[in-house]
Scaffold this motif. Sequence first.
Motif, PDB file in Angstrom:
ATOM      1  N   GLU A   1      -2.509 -22.048  52.600  1.00 37.83           N
ATOM      2  CA  GLU A   1      -3.797 -21.657  52.015  1.00 37.83           C
ATOM      3  C   GLU A   1      -4.109 -20.218  52.418  1.00 37.83           C
ATOM      4  O   GLU A   1      -3.823 -19.801  53.534  1.00 37.83           O
ATOM      5  CB  GLU A   1      -4.902 -22.576  52.526  1.00 37.83           C
ATOM      6  CG  GLU A   1      -4.717 -24.021  52.141  1.00 37.83           C
ATOM      7  CD  GLU A   1      -5.810 -24.902  52.697  1.00 37.83           C
ATOM      8  OE1 GLU A   1      -6.828 -24.347  53.158  1.00 37.83           O
ATOM      9  OE2 GLU A   1      -5.650 -26.116  52.673  1.00 37.83           O
ATOM     10  N   TRP A   2      -4.713 -19.498  51.503  1.00 29.93           N
ATOM     11  CA  TRP A   2      -5.070 -18.115  51.766  1.00 29.93           C
ATOM     12  C   TRP A   2      -6.589 -17.993  51.822  1.00 29.93           C
ATOM     13  O   TRP A   2      -7.274 -18.176  50.833  1.00 29.93           O
ATOM     14  CB  TRP A   2      -4.531 -17.198  50.676  1.00 29.93           C
ATOM     15  CG  TRP A   2      -3.053 -17.021  50.793  1.00 29.93           C
ATOM     16  CD1 TRP A   2      -2.094 -17.761  50.192  1.00 29.93           C
ATOM     17  CD2 TRP A   2      -2.379 -16.052  51.587  1.00 29.93           C
ATOM     18  NE1 TRP A   2      -0.853 -17.320  50.548  1.00 29.93           N
ATOM     19  CE2 TRP A   2      -0.991 -16.273  51.407  1.00 29.93           C
ATOM     20  CE3 TRP A   2      -2.797 -15.031  52.431  1.00 29.93           C
ATOM     21  CZ2 TRP A   2      -0.042 -15.486  52.052  1.00 29.93           C
ATOM     22  CZ3 TRP A   2      -1.834 -14.264  53.058  1.00 29.93           C
ATOM     23  CH2 TRP A   2      -0.478 -14.491  52.863  1.00 29.93           C
ATOM     24  N   GLY A   3      -7.101 -17.685  52.999  1.00 31.62           N
ATOM     25  CA  GLY A   3      -8.516 -17.424  53.181  1.00 31.62           C
ATOM     26  C   GLY A   3      -8.689 -16.026  53.733  1.00 31.62           C
ATOM     27  O   GLY A   3      -7.732 -15.244  53.841  1.00 31.62           O
ATOM     28  N   ALA A   4      -9.893 -15.710  54.100  1.00 30.25           N
ATOM     29  CA  ALA A   4     -10.178 -14.368  54.616  1.00 30.25           C
ATOM     30  C   ALA A   4      -9.423 -14.096  55.915  1.00 30.25           C
ATOM     31  O   ALA A   4      -8.882 -13.001  56.119  1.00 30.25           O
ATOM     32  CB  ALA A   4     -11.670 -14.201  54.824  1.00 30.25           C
ATOM     33  N   ALA A   5      -9.367 -15.079  56.798  1.00 34.34           N
ATOM     34  CA  ALA A   5      -8.681 -14.890  58.078  1.00 34.34           C
ATOM     35  C   ALA A   5      -7.181 -14.692  57.884  1.00 34.34           C
ATOM     36  O   ALA A   5      -6.570 -13.842  58.548  1.00 34.34           O
ATOM     37  CB  ALA A   5      -8.942 -16.086  58.986  1.00 34.34           C
ATOM     38  N   GLN A   6      -6.588 -15.456  56.987  1.00 32.70           N
ATOM     39  CA  GLN A   6      -5.160 -15.329  56.741  1.00 32.70           C
ATOM     40  C   GLN A   6      -4.820 -13.976  56.122  1.00 32.70           C
ATOM     41  O   GLN A   6      -3.806 -13.371  56.457  1.00 32.70           O
ATOM     42  CB  GLN A   6      -4.661 -16.457  55.823  1.00 32.70           C
ATOM     43  CG  GLN A   6      -4.630 -17.803  56.488  1.00 32.70           C
ATOM     44  CD  GLN A   6      -5.972 -18.511  56.500  1.00 32.70           C
ATOM     45  OE1 GLN A   6      -6.968 -17.989  56.018  1.00 32.70           O
ATOM     46  NE2 GLN A   6      -6.009 -19.702  57.065  1.00 32.70           N
ATOM     47  N   ILE A   7      -5.660 -13.512  55.233  1.00 31.46           N
ATOM     48  CA  ILE A   7      -5.439 -12.191  54.627  1.00 31.46           C
ATOM     49  C   ILE A   7      -5.581 -11.103  55.687  1.00 31.46           C
ATOM     50  O   ILE A   7      -4.786 -10.163  55.737  1.00 31.46           O
ATOM     51  CB  ILE A   7      -6.409 -11.972  53.448  1.00 31.46           C
ATOM     52  CG1 ILE A   7      -6.050 -12.924  52.310  1.00 31.46           C
ATOM     53  CG2 ILE A   7      -6.373 -10.529  52.968  1.00 31.46           C
ATOM     54  CD1 ILE A   7      -7.050 -12.959  51.184  1.00 31.46           C
ATOM     55  N   LEU A   8      -6.575 -11.225  56.556  1.00 29.71           N
ATOM     56  CA  LEU A   8      -6.773 -10.242  57.625  1.00 29.71           C
ATOM     57  C   LEU A   8      -5.579 -10.219  58.579  1.00 29.71           C
ATOM     58  O   LEU A   8      -5.105  -9.138  58.956  1.00 29.71           O
ATOM     59  CB  LEU A   8      -8.064 -10.545  58.385  1.00 29.71           C
ATOM     60  CG  LEU A   8      -8.439  -9.578  59.491  1.00 29.71           C
ATOM     61  CD1 LEU A   8      -8.677  -8.185  58.923  1.00 29.71           C
ATOM     62  CD2 LEU A   8      -9.658 -10.067  60.230  1.00 29.71           C
TER      63      LEU A   8
END
Length: 60
Positions: free
Chosen positions: A28-35
């Motif tokens: 899953e891609w969320g804000a934390a993973q993108i950061l």
Amino acid sequence: MNKNKKSFLRNAVILTAALAVVILFMDEWGAAQILITVLVAMLAAGQWLLFALLSSKSKK
């Protein structure tokens, strides 16, 4: 290849491989993973840049 260049190259390859693994296996891609992905990409780019700068400096 001197010791400094070799360590920058090794770190750059490891960080690039880690980035590829994170991108390929992220469910899953969320804000934390993108950061996290952006930060690891910046670290890898910095290592490649330092390696390139040391390589160009030694040629002069």
